[in-house]
Design a protein around this motif. Structure first.
Motif, PDB file in Angstrom:
ATOM      1  N   VAL A 208       0.951  -1.108   0.119  1.00 60.27           N
ATOM      2  CA  VAL A 208      -0.101  -0.116  -0.163  1.00 60.27           C
ATOM      3  C   VAL A 208       0.776   1.201   0.268  1.00 60.27           C
ATOM      4  CG1 VAL A 208      -1.399   1.007   1.273  1.00 60.27           C
ATOM      5  CG2 VAL A 208      -1.894  -1.398   1.131  1.00 60.27           C
ATOM      6  N   LEU A 209       2.026   1.083   1.089  1.00 59.71           N
ATOM      7  CA  LEU A 209       2.228   2.544   0.470  1.00 59.71           C
ATOM      8  C   LEU A 209       3.623   2.850   0.000  1.00 59.71           C
ATOM      9  CD1 LEU A 209       4.002   2.071   4.281  1.00 59.71           C
ATOM     10  CD2 LEU A 209       2.527   3.666   3.685  1.00 59.71           C
ATOM     11  N   LEU A 210       3.941   1.454  -0.907  1.00 58.77           N
ATOM     12  CA  LEU A 210       4.252   1.192  -1.976  1.00 58.77           C
ATOM     13  C   LEU A 210       3.811   1.943  -3.277  1.00 58.77           C
ATOM     14  CD1 LEU A 210       7.366  -1.568  -2.061  1.00 58.77           C
ATOM     15  CD2 LEU A 210       8.016   0.964  -1.655  1.00 58.77           C
ATOM     16  N   ILE A 211       2.565   1.796  -3.241  1.00 59.53           N
ATOM     17  CA  ILE A 211       2.036   2.338  -4.443  1.00 59.53           C
ATOM     18  C   ILE A 211       1.534   3.483  -4.033  1.00 59.53           C
ATOM     19  CG2 ILE A 211      -0.472   1.719  -5.458  1.00 59.53           C
ATOM     20  CD1 ILE A 211       1.222  -0.721  -6.210  1.00 59.53           C
ATOM     21  N   GLY A 212       0.918   3.934  -3.115  1.00 57.90           N
ATOM     22  CA  GLY A 212       0.733   4.980  -2.708  1.00 57.90           C
ATOM     23  C   GLY A 212       2.017   5.909  -3.149  1.00 57.90           C
ATOM     24  N   PHE A 213       2.855   5.705  -3.086  1.00 62.91           N
ATOM     25  CA  PHE A 213       4.717   6.484  -2.569  1.00 62.91           C
ATOM     26  C   PHE A 213       4.543   6.927  -4.259  1.00 62.91           C
ATOM     27  CE2 PHE A 213       9.070   7.154  -3.875  1.00 62.91           C
ATOM     28  CZ  PHE A 213       8.763   8.212  -3.044  1.00 62.91           C
ATOM     29  N   GLY A 214       4.062   5.766  -5.374  1.00 57.67           N
ATOM     30  CA  GLY A 214       4.626   5.570  -6.501  1.00 57.67           C
ATOM     31  C   GLY A 214       4.133   6.051  -7.507  1.00 57.67           C
ATOM     32  N   ARG A 215       2.283   6.442  -7.105  1.00 54.15           N
ATOM     33  CA  ARG A 215       1.905   6.521  -7.851  1.00 54.15           C
ATOM     34  C   ARG A 215       2.038   8.375  -7.938  1.00 54.15           C
ATOM     35  NH1 ARG A 215       0.563   4.422 -11.621  1.00 54.15           N
ATOM     36  NH2 ARG A 215      -1.638   5.453 -11.973  1.00 54.15           N
ATOM     37  N   VAL A 216       2.783   8.781  -6.749  1.00 59.08           N
ATOM     38  CA  VAL A 216       2.919  10.225  -6.817  1.00 59.08           C
ATOM     39  C   VAL A 216       4.613  10.409  -7.452  1.00 59.08           C
ATOM     40  CG1 VAL A 216       3.662  12.314  -5.082  1.00 59.08           C
ATOM     41  CG2 VAL A 216       2.091  10.750  -4.177  1.00 59.08           C
ATOM     42  N   TYR A 217       5.661   9.285  -7.324  1.00 59.62           N
ATOM     43  CA  TYR A 217       6.249   9.280  -7.877  1.00 59.62           C
ATOM     44  C   TYR A 217       6.264   9.934  -9.326  1.00 59.62           C
ATOM     45  CZ  TYR A 217      11.163   7.815 -10.100  1.00 59.62           C
ATOM     46  OH  TYR A 217      12.559   7.834 -10.835  1.00 59.62           O
ATOM     47  N   LEU A 218       5.446   8.867  -9.905  1.00 67.26           N
ATOM     48  CA  LEU A 218       5.775   9.430 -11.320  1.00 67.26           C
ATOM     49  C   LEU A 218       4.822   9.776 -12.026  1.00 67.26           C
ATOM     50  CD1 LEU A 218       4.536   5.194 -11.668  1.00 67.26           C
ATOM     51  CD2 LEU A 218       6.607   6.001 -12.535  1.00 67.26           C
ATOM     52  N   GLY A 219       3.505  10.938 -11.257  1.00 73.07           N
ATOM     53  CA  GLY A 219       3.489  12.083 -11.792  1.00 73.07           C
ATOM     54  C   GLY A 219       2.308  11.654 -11.704  1.00 73.07           C
ATOM     55  N   HIS A 221      -0.565  11.149  -9.495  1.00 78.81           N
ATOM     56  CA  HIS A 221      -1.837  11.310  -8.419  1.00 78.81           C
ATOM     57  C   HIS A 221      -1.179  12.733  -7.469  1.00 78.81           C
ATOM     58  CE1 HIS A 221      -5.540   9.237  -9.248  1.00 78.81           C
ATOM     59  NE2 HIS A 221      -4.606   8.417  -9.576  1.00 78.81           N
ATOM     60  N   SER A 222      -1.858  13.592  -7.012  1.00 82.97           N
ATOM     61  CA  SER A 222      -0.895  14.232  -5.366  1.00 82.97           C
ATOM     62  C   SER A 222      -1.622  13.381  -4.879  1.00 82.97           C
ATOM     63  CB  SER A 222      -2.001  15.696  -6.254  1.00 82.97           C
ATOM     64  OG  SER A 222      -3.028  15.482  -5.772  1.00 82.97           O
ATOM     65  N   ILE A 223      -1.158  13.941  -3.403  1.00 79.49           N
ATOM     66  CA  ILE A 223      -0.751  13.074  -2.255  1.00 79.49           C
ATOM     67  C   ILE A 223      -2.277  13.193  -1.288  1.00 79.49           C
ATOM     68  CG2 ILE A 223      -0.392  13.857   0.552  1.00 79.49           C
ATOM     69  CD1 ILE A 223       2.706  14.497  -0.661  1.00 79.49           C
ATOM     70  N   ILE A 224      -3.177  13.953  -1.609  1.00 74.83           N
ATOM     71  CA  ILE A 224      -4.039  14.420  -1.929  1.00 74.83           C
ATOM     72  C   ILE A 224      -5.329  13.104  -2.405  1.00 74.83           C
ATOM     73  CG2 ILE A 224      -5.425  16.123  -3.004  1.00 74.83           C
ATOM     74  CD1 ILE A 224      -7.223  16.934  -0.988  1.00 74.83           C
ATOM     75  N   ASP A 225      -4.972  12.986  -3.708  1.00 80.09           N
ATOM     76  CA  ASP A 225      -5.461  12.035  -4.290  1.00 80.09           C
ATOM     77  C   ASP A 225      -4.737  10.697  -3.378  1.00 80.09           C
ATOM     78  OD1 ASP A 225      -6.273  13.355  -5.863  1.00 80.09           O
ATOM     79  OD2 ASP A 225      -5.075  13.202  -7.520  1.00 80.09           O
ATOM     80  N   VAL A 226      -4.014   9.904  -3.093  1.00 78.83           N
ATOM     81  CA  VAL A 226      -3.427   8.681  -2.194  1.00 78.83           C
ATOM     82  C   VAL A 226      -3.953   8.634  -1.254  1.00 78.83           C
ATOM     83  CG1 VAL A 226      -1.926   7.742  -1.684  1.00 78.83           C
ATOM     84  CG2 VAL A 226      -1.882   9.143  -4.471  1.00 78.83           C
ATOM     85  N   LEU A 227      -4.217   9.949  -0.864  1.00 81.58           N
ATOM     86  CA  LEU A 227      -5.032   9.724   0.994  1.00 81.58           C
ATOM     87  C   LEU A 227      -6.341   9.680   0.975  1.00 81.58           C
ATOM     88  CD1 LEU A 227      -3.223  12.724   2.531  1.00 81.58           C
ATOM     89  CD2 LEU A 227      -2.847  10.293   2.907  1.00 81.58           C
ATOM     90  N   ALA A 228      -8.032  10.430  -0.358  1.00 81.38           N
ATOM     91  CA  ALA A 228      -8.595   9.965  -0.545  1.00 81.38           C
ATOM     92  C   ALA A 228      -8.785   8.639  -1.044  1.00 81.38           C
ATOM     93  CB  ALA A 228      -9.178  10.769  -1.786  1.00 81.38           C
ATOM     94  N   GLY A 229      -7.934   8.193  -1.583  1.00 85.95           N
ATOM     95  CA  GLY A 229      -8.686   6.847  -2.246  1.00 85.95           C
ATOM     96  C   GLY A 229      -8.029   5.707  -1.351  1.00 85.95           C
ATOM     97  N   THR A 230      -6.895   6.091  -0.545  1.00 81.20           N
ATOM     98  CA  THR A 230      -6.196   5.298   0.817  1.00 81.20           C
ATOM     99  C   THR A 230      -7.943   5.098   1.838  1.00 81.20           C
ATOM    100  OG1 THR A 230      -4.459   5.298   0.944  1.00 81.20           O
ATOM    101  CG2 THR A 230      -4.691   3.936   2.904  1.00 81.20           C
ATOM    102  N   CYS A 231      -7.948   6.190   2.495  1.00 86.15           N
ATOM    103  CA  CYS A 231      -9.376   6.408   2.792  1.00 86.15           C
ATOM    104  C   CYS A 231     -10.683   5.713   2.981  1.00 86.15           C
ATOM    105  CB  CYS A 231      -9.933   7.604   3.271  1.00 86.15           C
ATOM    106  SG  CYS A 231      -8.128   8.390   4.401  1.00 86.15           S
TER     107      CYS A 231
END
Length: 409
Positions: A208-219, A221-231
């Motif tokens: 989960v952490l790698l996927i979230g960080f990877g989506r931001v690294y690859l450009g 998603h933004s962090i809020i996108d990842v947090l919203a998806g996780t929640c």
């Protein structure tokens, strides 16, 4: 045995939290009726009151400001860019993509983990529908590129980049599916040793952490996108853990399952929010909606029961024989729907449009975009897409097993 004999269908005995819920599922039937009524009410209210536009006008400006504010942080993360990291995070994200699950889920059925396969398929469809509905309702942008560097290593990633940002579907799907798999392992005692379960939990959290960080690294998603998806994924996971036993019991043992699910599938298409501009998100939902309906038909028509003692050699044989069968079933279903749906619309005097599948119904002004359909016209592409994936999923359960059984698998 799985599935239950026909003679036992209709008698609900579900164990939740160690307590057996008996009777004939009166409460379950009530929930099913309330679900259909709730969706119908949403369709009526959203169309008459414009709820989708009103909700979008409230949330989109705030999300857009947050995405813009996070641009500098994303650029800071991308200063560490490297070809290895690009390949690594692109590969990790492919593992939790929709095409991956289109291959993974049939393998679950053919390895005789049918109950898990049914529940994972339904959960995946639920995640795809909720995630894409929120995306298109909010119609919030992804990080601006440029200045953000966006890495799209596959055709699927290129298509994903054309959809809206919040929430991150990859984060949502990873939380739900890995979390439910852990729950299934714990409840069914697949790993009685606590050490193995702890290791599996650690790997799931790490993923989960790698996927979230990877989506931001690859450009992407933004962090809020990842947090919203996780929640959102956590909320869906908790809900699914509570209701999955009832849903699965209804699929295997209920009455009038196919008509009910046909009505539910139709309502979900109407309930899907209209985005600000065209995206392929609705197409993703239609495909998985068809997959679930095909699974429902297959479960209801299948009388066989399986074992769990399947060797890798047997699974490999089933896969080699089964994949061509389901792909052929998909092609045949698509061809049949392309021929039948236009005839049906003509017979019923229903105006129809196509955007890619039926050349005679394509309007050049639409430019191939489903979202640009004119009001008053039926989009036959939706029915064709639904039918071909329903045929594919049905063949996984009902058509492929007789084929590989002939060869001793």
């Amino acid at each position: 045995m799985d599935p239950l004999p026909r003679s036992n269908r209709g008698n609900f005995h579900v164990v939740v939290g160690g307590v057996e819920m008996g009777a004939r599922g009166d409460g379950v039937v009530l929930c099913q009726v309330l679900l259909l009524l709730s969706i119908m009410a949403w369709v009526v209210l959203s169309s008459t009151l414009g709820l989708t536009r009103k909700i979008r006008s409230l949330v989109r400006p705030w999300i857009s400001r947050r995405v813009d504010a996070e641009t500098s942080l994303i650029l800071s993360i991308q200063r560490w860019q490297h070809a290895f990291l690009d390949a690594f995070f692109s590969a990790i994200c492919c593992v939790v993509s929709v095409p991956f699950y289109k291959v993974f889920l049939p393998l679950l059925f053919w390895s005789e983990h049918r109950r898990l396969a049914r529940q994972m398929t339904l959960l995946m469809a639920f995640c795809v529908y909720i995630g894409n509905s929120v995306k298109d309702m909010a119609s919030a942008p992804r990080p601006r590129s440029p200045p953000v560097r966006r890495v799209t290593a596959t055709k699927e990633e290129e298509d994903n980049a054309t959809t809206y940002g919040l929430p991150s579907s990859h984060a949502l799907n990873t939380v739900c599916l890995s979390g439910f798999l852990l729950h299934y392992m714990a409840v069914n005692g697949l790993h009685k040793d606590g050490i193995y379960l702890a290791m599996a939990t650690f790997l799931a959290v790490l993923l989960v952490l790698l996927i979230g960080f990877g989506r931001v690294y690859l450009g992407m998603h933004s962090i809020i996108d990842v947090l919203a998806g996780t929640c959102l994924g956590i909320v869906i996971l908790i809900l699914w853990i509570y209701v999955h036993a009832y849903v699965d019991e209804f699929l295997v043992s209920g009455h009038d399952v196919i008509p009910y699910w046909a009505g539910l599938s139709l309502l979900l298409c109407f309930a899907y929010p209209t985005p600000e501009s065209f995206t392929p998100s609705f197409e993703y939902h239609t495909a998985f909606n068809g997959v679930v309906f095909g699974i429902v038909m297959g479960v209801q028509q299948s009388l066989g029961s399986g074992t769990t003692d399947i060797s890798l050699q047997v699974l490999a044989g089933r896969t080699i024989l089964g994949l061509p069968v389901i792909l052929l079933a998909k092609l045949c279903s698509k061809a049949l729907a392309k021929w039948l749906l236009p005839i049906l619309c003509t017979t019923l005097s229903v105006p129809a449009r196509s955007f890619c599948y039926v050349p005679g119904l394509i309007n050049p002004k639409d430019n191939g975009k489903t979202g640009s359909s004119q009001s008053g016209y039926v989009n036959v592409d939706t029915g064709i897409r639904f039918a071909q994936y329903a045929g594919l999923a049905w063949s996984v359960i009902h058509l492929a097993p007789p084929v590989y059984s002939l060869f001793g698998f």
